[in-house]
Design an enzyme around this catalytic site. Structure first.
Site, short mmCIF file in Angstrom:
data_model
loop_
_atom_site.label_atom_id
_atom_site.label_comp_id
_atom_site.label_asym_id
_atom_site.label_seq_id
_atom_site.Cartn_x
_atom_site.Cartn_y
_atom_site.Cartn_z
N SER A 212 36.32 38.86 40.84
CA SER A 212 34.85 38.87 40.78
C SER A 212 34.37 40.27 40.35
O SER A 212 34.71 40.72 39.27
CB SER A 212 34.28 38.43 42.12
OG SER A 212 32.92 38.11 42.02
N HIS B 192 34.94 29.63 43.54
CA HIS B 192 35.03 31.09 43.41
C HIS B 192 35.71 31.67 44.65
O HIS B 192 35.35 31.36 45.78
CB HIS B 192 33.62 31.66 43.28
CG HIS B 192 33.58 33.11 42.91
ND1 HIS B 192 34.11 33.60 41.74
CD2 HIS B 192 33.06 34.19 43.56
CE1 HIS B 192 33.91 34.90 41.67
NE2 HIS B 192 33.28 35.29 42.76
N GLU C 108 34.20 27.24 39.92
CA GLU C 108 33.77 28.50 40.52
C GLU C 108 32.44 28.37 41.27
O GLU C 108 32.29 28.82 42.40
CB GLU C 108 33.61 29.58 39.43
CG GLU C 108 34.86 29.93 38.68
CD GLU C 108 35.56 31.16 39.22
OE1 GLU C 108 35.21 31.63 40.32
OE2 GLU C 108 36.48 31.65 38.53
#
Length: 485
Positions: A187, A402, A309
């Site tokens: 990320s 995610h 995600e």
């Protein structure tokens, strides 16, 4: 006998686990960024005499907690104290001479949260498999990334560079090879790497990189950064300068910056937020746009994303089943696609999907998958992966969301911090495959499958119904973004 290693600033004493792994925690790589060093570039740490105890994690940079429900879903650590620019080392062979591959971890958290000391980022499994593992803290939010007059931009990135310089200068004493450093992150950590690939100050500090769910497409242009800092300064009734912000009490500053992300959704005005309007991150690297790395960047790349995600942000909040068609169409248009052309393509593969599920696929591509593909295209010889192992959490709705790959990459499926996202009985075989590929890549530059290229577009799929190498995964959806992103 407890392990002792030497650094340029003094010796440190760590701890050895029952299986022989040595850990050294809370080692300062830069001076505390407070007082006259507030909003300044990182300065070298002060040397110490004697042997420093390195058996407990050091302080973490100031940050506001995650907003509900993410405060109970995402691994987080908060340790008070000013000496927060510190790092942690796990090694199977402390002392000079081993020359083992090194992996340096940059945590995620939207440039506002996270810490290298979170239990999920314990490096024991990497050390068990012959890697010297390093995790670190860097400045976040206002202190790390807000544009301020009188201060350099991207102070959090400067911290990361300082930590990499520490690794270059000291890691041999912990058994590592400074010429075989792999920088990896997820990320915001991966997005940081995307910027560092084009930063001359970072050149030569890492030989390989793994970018998990983030590439080189998320940043703020200077005019947008100035608008955001002016808005936050207005909330605090101060000028947008380093001097003025340094005088704001820290608890007041953190509360104000925590409100910004919600304000982007509540007041979707491009004049206020610029690029942050689309990704809802008011704190990001400030740049005119990192120059895309090319074949001469000198870094081997392993890049990828997770199949679903955006479900992390839709399912726990209850938005997946409530998102209206109008919001889906508006998102496609905002991303530069023609909704009448693009949405039928996404629905072809998901004939029973509600608008929220199509929104997840669309936003996952814009935010994560297409940037990964573009970076792989820019650097021939890169390797591409997709994580597809669906979680059982939230009745199976969370999917391959995610952050879902993290317990598999770190081979920590039994860590309670990961349970809210990983769900029940996550398969060890997927962890063996992912963790093993990361270790192989750090050691040799080859994770075990063909590199990505225009002929095959090979993508290793981890988990899901059909693991293995896929060619041109979801080609019709990928083609929609040609010339768009």
């Amino acid at each position: 006998m407890e392990p002792v290693c030497a650094t340029r600033y003094g010796t440190v004493r760590g701890r050895r686990s029952a299986d022989g792994i040595a850990s050294f925690l809370g080692i300062p790589y830069a001076a505390p960024p407070f007082g006259p060093l507030r909003f300044a570039p990182p300065a070298p740490p002060r040397a110490w005499s004697g042997t420093r105890d390195a058996t407990a994690h050091g302080p973490t940079p100031p940050k506001a907690p995650y907003a509900p429900p993410f405060d109970t879903l995402i691994p987080e650590a908060a340790i008070p104290g000013e000496d927060c620019l510190n790092l942690n080392v796990w090694t199977p062979d402390p002392g000079p001479g081993a020359r083992l591959p090194v992996m340096v971890w940059l945590h995620g958290g939207a440039f506002s949260n996270g810490a290298g000391s979170a239990s999920g980022y314990d490096g024991s499994a990497f050390a068990r498999d012959g890697v010297v593992f390093v995790s670190l803290n860097y400045r976040l939010g206002t202190d790390g990334f807000l544009h301020l007059e009188g201060a350099p931009d991207n102070r959090g990135l400067l911290d990361q560079i300082a930590a990499l310089e520490w690794v270059r200068d000291n890691i041999a004493g912990f058994g590592g090879d400074p010429g075989r450093v792999t920088l990896f992150g997820e990320s915001a950590g991966a997005m940081s790497i995307g910027v560092l690939l084009a930063d001359e100050r970072a050149r030569g500090l890492f030989r390989r990189a793994v970018l998990q769910s983030g590439a080189a497409h998320h940043f703020l242009r200077p005019e947008s950064a100035r608008a955001i800092s002016a808005h936050l300064a207005g909330k605090l009734a101060v000028r947008p300068t380093a001097e003025a912000f340094a005088a704001v009490p820290l608890d007041r500053l953190l509360a104000a910056q925590a409100e910004l992300r919600g304000e982007i959704t509540a007041r979707p005005d491009p004049a206020l937020w610029g690029e942050a309007l689309l990704n809802a991150m008011p704190f990001e690297p400030v740049t005119d746009g990192p120059a895309p790395p090319g074949p001469d960047c000198g870094v081997d790349l392993l890049i990828g994303s997770n199949r679903e995600e955006y479900r992390l942000f839709l399912v726990p909040t209850g938005r997946l089943g409530l998102l209206p068609e109008a919001k889906l169409r508006a998102a496609a248009a905002a991303y530069g696609l023609d909704p009448d052309q693009a949405l039928p393509v996404y629905r072809d593969a998901r004939p029973e999907a509600v608008p929220g599920e199509v929104f997840d696929a669309l936003t996952t591509d814009w935010y994560f998958r297409v940037p990964a593909i573009r970076l792989a295209e820019a650097v021939p010889g890169s390797y591409l992966y997709e994580f597809a192992q669906r979680s059982t959490a939230f009745g199976g709705q969370l999917g391959a969301c995610h952050g879902g790959e993290l317990p598999y990459v770190f081979d920590r499926l039994d860590d309670p911090a990961y349970a809210p996202v990983a769900g029940e009985d996550p398969p060890q075989a997927v962890a063996d495959a992912m963790h093993g590929a990361w270790v192989a890549f750090a050691a040799t530059g080859d994770p075990g499958w063909a590199a990505y290229g225009p002929e095959r577009r090979a993508t290793m799929v981890f988990g899901g119904g059909r693991p293995g190498v896929a060619e041109d995964l979801r080609a019709a959806e990928r083609e929609l973004w040609e010339g768009v992103r």
